[in-house]
Write an enzyme that holds these catalytic residues in place. Sequence first.
Site, mmCIF file in Angstrom:
data_model
loop_
_atom_site.group_PDB
_atom_site.id
_atom_site.type_symbol
_atom_site.label_atom_id
_atom_site.label_comp_id
_atom_site.label_asym_id
_atom_site.label_seq_id
_atom_site.Cartn_x
_atom_site.Cartn_y
_atom_site.Cartn_z
ATOM 1 N N CYS A 20 0.824 -1.198 0.000
ATOM 2 C CA CYS A 20 0.000 0.000 0.000
ATOM 3 C C CYS A 20 0.867 1.262 0.000
ATOM 4 O O CYS A 20 1.553 1.533 -0.964
ATOM 5 C CB CYS A 20 -0.965 -0.034 1.185
ATOM 6 S SG CYS A 20 -2.383 1.044 1.029
ATOM 7 N N HIS A 21 0.876 2.033 1.075
ATOM 8 C CA HIS A 21 1.719 3.225 1.189
ATOM 9 C C HIS A 21 3.111 2.890 1.724
ATOM 10 O O HIS A 21 3.975 3.761 1.775
ATOM 11 C CB HIS A 21 1.069 4.264 2.112
ATOM 12 C CG HIS A 21 -0.083 4.982 1.495
ATOM 13 N ND1 HIS A 21 -1.344 4.431 1.420
ATOM 14 C CD2 HIS A 21 -0.174 6.207 0.927
ATOM 15 C CE1 HIS A 21 -2.157 5.282 0.833
ATOM 16 N NE2 HIS A 21 -1.476 6.375 0.518
#
Length: 187
Positions: free
Chosen positions: A112-113
């Site tokens: 994800c991030h």
Amino acid sequence: MSKRLSEKKIAVLATDGVEQIELERPCTALNQAGAEVHLVSLKAVSIQGVHHDQMGDKFEVDKTIDEVSAEDYDGLVLPGGVFNPDALRMNETAVDFVRDFFKQGKPVAAICHGPWLLAEADVLQGRSVTSWPSIKTDLINAGAKWVNKKCVCDNGLVTSRRPDDLDAFCEKMVEEFAEGVHEEQSA
């Protein structure tokens, strides 16, 4: 599940604002595979998980970033959440910790991030990766080749886009951690 990782010690680097499912699911997969898992953070005691924009559970920290070295571990997991990697990439010791896994050729998994921290560590040049779409440009600017797939593996670096990709992410992460050290990764 076999104990493929019974001889392995894995660091999970996270802080407040970690996306809870992206912390819990990889840790569960690693534990089921027999790994010794340490939650490493910027502060002692506990960190706050989130469910996107809602508060989640607190998680007990095993070690602070000042107590560990990449040499202590066989692999590294970088969960996402917006606040988590943003805070980590502002900490020079955390960035150096991540970079050292690449210098030592050890597998790293980021979802994800989480790959934001890889951009800060300057370890993405020429690497194929994926991530949450909003950080695509940051990763490209850091030298990565961004692709829109649920899971991408490039010489021991495993990346995924979002919580929906966790099955593929966890499977490939365990496989790479079982394989172990790769040729030295440019960092």
